[in-house]
Design a protein around this motif. Structure first.
Motif, PDB file in Angstrom:
ATOM      1  N   MET A 125       3.479   4.274  11.735  1.00 37.47           N
ATOM      2  CA  MET A 125       3.163   3.019  12.406  1.00 37.47           C
ATOM      3  C   MET A 125       4.314   2.534  13.287  1.00 37.47           C
ATOM      4  SD  MET A 125       2.129  -0.596  10.574  1.00 37.47           S
ATOM      5  CE  MET A 125       0.971   0.247   9.503  1.00 37.47           C
ATOM      6  N   THR A 176      -2.512  -1.238   0.107  1.00 34.31           N
ATOM      7  CA  THR A 176      -2.969   0.083  -0.334  1.00 34.31           C
ATOM      8  C   THR A 176      -1.865   0.815  -1.089  1.00 34.31           C
ATOM      9  OG1 THR A 176      -4.417   0.192   1.598  1.00 34.31           O
ATOM     10  CG2 THR A 176      -3.993   2.248   0.441  1.00 34.31           C
ATOM     11  N   LEU A 226      -8.657  -2.306  12.143  1.00 29.42           N
ATOM     12  CA  LEU A 226      -8.861  -1.591  10.880  1.00 29.42           C
ATOM     13  C   LEU A 226     -10.333  -1.224  10.694  1.00 29.42           C
ATOM     14  CD1 LEU A 226      -6.545  -3.618   8.470  1.00 29.42           C
ATOM     15  CD2 LEU A 226      -6.232  -1.267   9.222  1.00 29.42           C
ATOM     16  N   THR A 269      -1.505  -2.191   4.812  1.00 32.24           N
ATOM     17  CA  THR A 269      -0.920  -0.917   4.378  1.00 32.24           C
ATOM     18  C   THR A 269      -0.144  -1.092   3.078  1.00 32.24           C
ATOM     19  OG1 THR A 269      -0.742  -0.177   6.675  1.00 32.24           O
ATOM     20  CG2 THR A 269       0.606   0.965   5.054  1.00 32.24           C
ATOM     21  N   GLU A 324       3.453   5.955   5.686  1.00 31.90           N
ATOM     22  CA  GLU A 324       2.559   5.335   6.667  1.00 31.90           C
ATOM     23  C   GLU A 324       3.333   4.475   7.660  1.00 31.90           C
ATOM     24  OE1 GLU A 324      -0.044   6.284   3.159  1.00 31.90           O
ATOM     25  OE2 GLU A 324       2.011   5.604   3.497  1.00 31.90           O
ATOM     26  N   TYR A 325       4.422   3.851   7.205  1.00 30.69           N
ATOM     27  CA  TYR A 325       5.198   3.001   8.100  1.00 30.69           C
ATOM     28  C   TYR A 325       5.971   3.817   9.127  1.00 30.69           C
ATOM     29  CZ  TYR A 325       4.106  -0.912   5.045  1.00 30.69           C
ATOM     30  OH  TYR A 325       3.439  -1.863   4.337  1.00 30.69           O
ATOM     31  N   SER A 349       4.061   9.458   0.325  1.00 26.93           N
ATOM     32  CA  SER A 349       4.334   8.052   0.021  1.00 26.93           C
ATOM     33  C   SER A 349       4.343   7.812  -1.475  1.00 26.93           C
ATOM     34  CB  SER A 349       3.276   7.163   0.687  1.00 26.93           C
ATOM     35  OG  SER A 349       3.287   7.318   2.090  1.00 26.93           O
ATOM     36  N   VAL A 383      -3.494   6.957  -0.266  1.00 24.98           N
ATOM     37  CA  VAL A 383      -2.163   6.894   0.337  1.00 24.98           C
ATOM     38  C   VAL A 383      -1.647   8.325   0.445  1.00 24.98           C
ATOM     39  CG1 VAL A 383      -1.737   4.638  -0.704  1.00 24.98           C
ATOM     40  CG2 VAL A 383      -0.891   6.679  -1.839  1.00 24.98           C
TER      41      VAL A 383
END
Length: 695
Positions: free
Chosen positions: A270, A349, A67, A346, A266-267, A240, A236
């Motif tokens: 990821m 945030t 990060l 994440t 974001e997931y 999202s 973000v």
């Protein structure tokens, strides 16, 4: 008539300057952004001293470094390095490249005569040169590569120089334009490398310029613009935030918030492609297993159903990993462990975005739920689990043993540290519990947690005796940091609870107060949150807000405090117990009356340290404010009066000159005024002062 001639710079004289200038315009500002002092709180805060290293600490550290590398923006660093390499190369070319600089036309230099020579001396000298260099008097010397043309040109140059110094008209041309022939053409060298303008390369040059101006530049600008529009102020993705907004409900707390956070786009980035399915069954089996059936470890029926109803693989895995992280569930797979510790920052945030949405709706329950969720994410503890798990070496089994087998509530860290040393050690150290060393480590961390203890809270209006309708009212909170288990805590000094504002005409005091508020270097930061499982450093934040608990609504939005005006710990790490003053300003209600509120003080980093108390705001009418001010003016004896002279005899000091009393405010004509008139010298607390007791 002059002309301007654009031609290629054969010696490459201007090209290095051109490239050096362009590169500097990009490199130097980027360098400033990299070298300027960081204002990120996590980079300047101290740390809680602890030797505790959790299981999979190497994976957590790896995620933290990952990060940090992302936040440092390696692309920017690489661009700066390349920029300085190019700049150094251009400087080298400027120094070593042969350049021919055109000399300024100088008749004295051409004739080889002193500038102090008069016209007679110039004429004699020119005659000697004519005898020496006249084409009829001298023959070309092949050894010097001389020709008739070069001899003629040299003699013409000598003649021009002579006339420039003796002929009035030609001399005027020389003085005005720098040349005997008058204004000359201006030649500009094009600062481009030679290979670009070489014949046959034209089409390639056009292709390069087309790619740069027609493709690369629009792409960079578009990417930058699209990037700024993709993210909200909470950093973000807008998509999202939209997903979380659709998940929002007025009664959303705990597991419902965790489920909402798993909807973040974001997931999907990821856990895309094969990562979404890989290991999902194993994670679900681990978190759904009843195991030892320890409270706070197994999921509730509602949370199980929320997980089972998800069809999107990436979101389902993200939610499963979040539950595994919050439950500190071992996944027996390095890749899954890495993903488990990667989803928490994440989610933290995304929780900021959820908090903003909850604040917009104003419902108290989800607002508190979002603040509490940040605590759980930082400490890696599931909602409903024991707060004692925040201490090193504590496990759910040990926490349950300390709480008692049949206890229906959990013991908080302050309650645990408030026990006598003998009792606390008796229930904590032993077989199946903590060792002596683990116990000492846990107590060491507990005694460093900055717990904010409220001593007094009240409302006031600066310069006024009472709060009037629609006035700008301050909520003043006087509090001390008292870490759990602190001993020899001094009593509160009553003088520290008084809040006195400087007089309006005291410019130095007002300027010093304003400087202290604006100067971040003088502010004191609390230690970073002790969060060994959270793969990111976090500086604690305290939220203070007012709520109407009867209606379950937010009354005054939260004020955030990250730094304080006095030291929290001394150089040896011992608490100072300094009184901290926290102020929040908002507009009072427009009507007269008493307004009861609940005062909430919530730290986003530690569980079980919230403060909740009742406080009442009393709004008085304008007539009462004017009457109080007039009473103050009347009660002060005049310097020239008998009372004033008697006071001078008693005190040895003459009373201050009496201010002229203001006219009473006409309530009928000024019922819509937002502030009261009056210049009261003393600033006192309102009648609505209320001590807030933590619950």
């Amino acid at each position: 008539m002059s002309s301007t001639d654009y031609n290629y710079d054969e010696q490459g004289q201007f090209f290095p300057f051109f490239i050096l200038t362009l590169t500097s315009l990009i490199t130097l500002p980027l360098t400033y952004t990299l070298l300027r002092p960081s204002k990120v709180l996590e980079n300047t805060a101290p740390r809680i001293r602890s030797d505790y290293r959790p299981e999979h600490g190497d994976i957590i550290q790896k995620q933290k470094q990952k990060l940090l590398r992302k936040e440092r923006r390696l692309k920017r660093i690489f661009t700066v390095l390349v920029g300085y390499v190019v700049m150094a190369w251009m400087v080298y070319l400027i120094i070593v490249t042969a350049r021919s600089t055109p000399k300024i036309w100088d008749p004295y230099d051409i004739l080889g005569i002193s500038r102090s020579a008069n016209e007679k001396a110039i004429s004699r000298h020119f005659k000697r040169l004519s005898l020496q260099f006249h084409p009829d008097k001298v023959k070309p010397d092949p050894a010097k590569n001389e020709t008739i043309e070069t001899l003629n040109d040299r003699f013409v140059e000598l003649t021009k120089a002579y006339k420039a110094l003796t002929d009035e008209e030609i001399r005027n041309n020389y003085i005005q334009y720098g040349h005997p022939d008058g204004k000359q053409s201006f030649s500009i060298g094009i600062a481009l490398p030679k290979f670009i303008v070489t014949e046959g390369n034209g089409k390639y040059v056009l292709m390069v310029y087309g790619a740069l101006l027609g493709v690369l530049l629009p792409y960079i600008v578009g990417k930058w613009w699209y990037g700024t529009q993709r993210y909200t102020k909470e950093k973000v993705l807008v998509a999202s935030a939209g997903n979380i907004f659709r998940e929002y409900k007025d009664d959303l707390v705990g597991g419902g918030i965790i489920s909402a956070l798993s909807s973040g786009e974001e997931y999907k980035q990821m856990l895309k492609d094969e990562k979404a399915e890989k290991g999902l069954a194993k994670v679900e089996k681990k978190i759904l297993s009843d195991g030892d059936s320890v409270e706070g470890i197994t999921l509730s029926a509602k949370d199980r159903k929320a997980l089972a109803d998800l069809e999107n693989a990436s979101r389902r895995k993200a939610l499963a990993l979040l539950w595994a992280y919050l439950g500190r569930v071992g996944l027996d797979d390095p890749n899954l462990e890495e993903e488990k510790f990667g989803v928490a920052p994440t989610a933290f945030t995304l929780n900021d975005s959820f908090a903003s949405i909850a604040l917009a709706f104003g419902n108290l329950q989800p607002i508190l739920g979002s603040f509490h969720m940040s605590q759980h994410l930082i400490q890696a503890i599931r909602p409903g689990a024991s707060p004692l798990l925040q201490l090193p070496h504590f496990t759910p089994q040990i926490a349950k043993s300390i709480d008692g087998e049949h206890s229906k509530s959990h013991m908080s860290v302050p309650q645990y540290m408030a026990l006598s040393e003998e009792q606390r050690k008796k229930i904590s150290v032993g077989k199946g519990l903590l060792s002596e060393q683990q116990y000492a480590s846990a107590l060491s961390v507990a005694r460093q947690i900055p717990a904010l203890n409220v001593s007094k809270s009240f409302f006031k209006v600066v310069g006024e005796k009472v709060v009037t309708p629609s006035s700008l009212v301050q909520l003043v909170v006087k509090a001390r940091f008292i870490p759990p288990g602190s001993i020899n805590v001094p009593e509160v000094n009553e003088s520290d609870l008084i809040d006195i504002d400087p007089d309006e005409d005291d410019l130095d005091a007002n300027k010093a107060t304003k400087k202290r508020k604006n100067d971040s270097d003088e502010r004191v930061q609390p230690p970073l949150a002790h969060a060994p499982y959270f793969a990111r450093d976090h500086s604690p934040r305290w939220y203070i807000f007012l709520a109407d608990s009867r209606q379950g609504r937010m009354a005054v939005p939260p004020f955030t405090f990250t730094t304080f005006d006095k030291p929290i710990f001394d150089k040896d790490g011992k608490p100072t117990f300094n009184m901290q003053t926290l102020k929040m300003q908002f507009q009072a209600p427009p009507q007269v009356g008493k307004f009861p509120f609940s005062l909430y003080i919530v730290c986003d980093s530690y569980i079980g340290f919230d403060t909740v108390g009742d406080i009442t705001l009393e709004v008085e009418d304008l007539a009462k404010a004017a009457a109080l001010e007039e009473e103050d003016d009347i009660s002060e004896p005049d310097e020239d009066s008998i009372a004033g002279q008697m006071q001078a005899l008693k005190t040895g000091q003459a009373p201050a000159p009496k201010k002229r009393a203001k006219k009473p405010v006409d309530e009928s004509s000024e019922e819509d005024e937002s502030d009261t008139d009056g210049d009261a010298d003393d600033t006192s607390e309102t009648d609505t002062e209320t001590d807030t007791d933590g619950e």
